[in-house]
Write a protein that holds these residues in place. Structure first.
Motif, PDB file in Angstrom:
ATOM      1  N   LEU A 139      -4.791  14.283  -2.229  1.00 20.33           N
ATOM      2  CA  LEU A 139      -5.518  13.036  -2.472  1.00 20.33           C
ATOM      3  C   LEU A 139      -6.609  12.830  -1.418  1.00 20.33           C
ATOM      4  N   ARG A 140      -6.311  13.157  -0.173  1.00 21.44           N
ATOM      5  CA  ARG A 140      -7.334  13.049   0.880  1.00 21.44           C
ATOM      6  C   ARG A 140      -8.503  13.992   0.606  1.00 21.44           C
ATOM      7  N   SER A 150      -8.790   6.810  -3.606  1.00 22.77           N
ATOM      8  CA  SER A 150      -7.929   6.424  -2.489  1.00 22.77           C
ATOM      9  C   SER A 150      -6.883   7.482  -2.145  1.00 22.77           C
ATOM     10  N   ALA A 151      -6.587   7.582  -0.844  1.00 20.83           N
ATOM     11  CA  ALA A 151      -5.442   8.374  -0.402  1.00 20.83           C
ATOM     12  C   ALA A 151      -4.532   7.462   0.411  1.00 20.83           C
ATOM     13  N   ASP A 152      -4.630   6.211   0.096  1.00 18.71           N
ATOM     14  CA  ASP A 152      -3.797   5.152   0.658  1.00 18.71           C
ATOM     15  C   ASP A 152      -2.309   5.543   0.539  1.00 18.71           C
ATOM     16  N   ARG A 153      -1.522   5.154   1.525  1.00 23.15           N
ATOM     17  CA  ARG A 153      -0.090   5.523   1.534  1.00 23.15           C
ATOM     18  C   ARG A 153       0.630   5.071   0.254  1.00 23.15           C
ATOM     19  N   VAL A 154       0.323   3.865  -0.207  1.00 21.51           N
ATOM     20  CA  VAL A 154       0.985   3.360  -1.417  1.00 21.51           C
ATOM     21  C   VAL A 154       0.600   4.216  -2.631  1.00 21.51           C
ATOM     22  N   VAL A 155      -0.653   4.606  -2.685  1.00 16.38           N
ATOM     23  CA  VAL A 155      -1.104   5.452  -3.797  1.00 16.38           C
ATOM     24  C   VAL A 155      -0.411   6.818  -3.739  1.00 16.38           C
ATOM     25  N   LEU A 157       2.490   7.545  -2.407  1.00 10.61           N
ATOM     26  CA  LEU A 157       3.902   7.377  -2.781  1.00 10.61           C
ATOM     27  C   LEU A 157       4.051   7.042  -4.261  1.00 10.61           C
TER      28      LEU A 157
END
Lengths: 218, 218
Positions: A139-140, A150-155, A157
């Motif tokens: 994702l990053r 986004s590579a946000d933690r919630v995304v 997970l």
């Protein structure tokens, strides 16, 4: 150390792990006795304890072997020189192939990992985190390419959860679909989402249907 | 039948269910003894068996109570006269609120439901299917509105899995986010997907960066 192997090329230790995964997945780790494991593997108690030190060891060994294999296959995808969207699809396909082929091990790792204690719990958690991080990396990479939002933690997970949860339904709900078909559909959902392109919208959301057609509703 | 209640308004039966959920979630259903449950609930063996018939009954009762509550709250969302995108968000918010408030019950239902047998297994499976069907209904409503691309079984299970899997990480990974924040981010992922609008693409996928900026990579 050389392990004795049977005609299928499976060593006694491998056979014990395979049998244990099957029984743990079916009955649960705590509900399974060591005597039962020995019987299913065709070994006397003494012979079983020659190969394993404890039931917890067995849980650790089979979980570790499984996660390490998944990790190796995932790493081979993530290090390829391909766009992030293709990496995500390839990673999802490997994930679903493993889910399908190693259903017992997956169930045991997901459901029983909490039964591990001390150093074994720490080591397996580290391996699992490393595996999860492959999804974060992809994702990053997509964000760096300007393709993913986004590579946000919630995304991360959320995406991982969607793929991990397949272990619950893959056996009973997949119908004629191959693991790769399922991986592709879920990957498309992650990449494109549910929203239809505005050009195709039949009705604006601001004006919901007064009465939906009953034929399609159970 | 009137149940005696303590000063907090909790009946003995409710206290037993709460204590059992906590211990089952921490130790696992099979690893928990009835004596231990009685002790934690402050009851002698005889008094405990006055309130429950068996340990499996306890697992069934606490699972049923939890799924029924989730179902009731979910139904209240799905029957509202609002667009499907808003229904999905509201359903996700209820789901995450329950995950956060009833962490033990959720863990027990997800991890130990397979320990139920016979009629109890059938009844709980039916309740769970009914809950899952709420997600299917919302996606179908979106398809009817012309807004959602699919209510395909794999998509339904993918979306549900993303939300269900939150029970694994909600406690440890959510940081300062509220259950509603997490629900919103996951809902946005389901609705919009990861793909950035083409107008914002910094680099085409066909030309991946030769060397990504190391500052953003751990």
């Amino acid at each position: 150390m050389a392990h004795r192997r049977d005609t299928s090329g499976e060593s006694t230790h491998e056979r014990i792990l395979r049998v244990a995964a099957e029984i743990f997945a079916r009955k649960g780790y705590h509900a399974t006795g060591v005597a039962e494991l020995g019987e299913a593997a065709g070994l006397q108690r003494g012979a079983l304890y020659y190969h394993i030190r404890s039931k917890e060891d067995l849980l650790y060994d089979l979980s570790k072997r499984h996660v390490e294999e998944a990790l190796e296959r995932g790493r081979a995808v993530v290090t390829q020189d391909i766009p992030a969207t293709e990496k995500l699809r390839a990673l999802a396909r490997e994930h679903l192939r493993i889910m399908a082929a190693r259903c017992d091990e997956v169930t045991v790792v997901i459901r029983e990992m909490h039964a591990l204690s001390g150093k074994r719990a720490t080591q397996l958690t580290a391996l699992r985190d490393e595996y999860e991080n492959l999804f974060a990396e992809v994702l990053r990479a997509g964000v760096r390419e300007g393709v993913f939002a986004s590579a946000d933690r919630v995304v991360v997970l959320g995406v991982l959860g969607m793929f991990n949860w397949t272990h619950v339904w893959l056996d009973t709900e997949r119908g004629p679909l191959s693991p790769e078909d399922i991986a592709d559909r879920l990957t498309d959902l992650v990449i494109h989402g549910q929203l239809r392109p505005t050009g195709h919208v039949a009705q604006p959301t601001a004006a919901p249907a007064a009465e939906p057609a009953p034929a399609t509703i159970p």
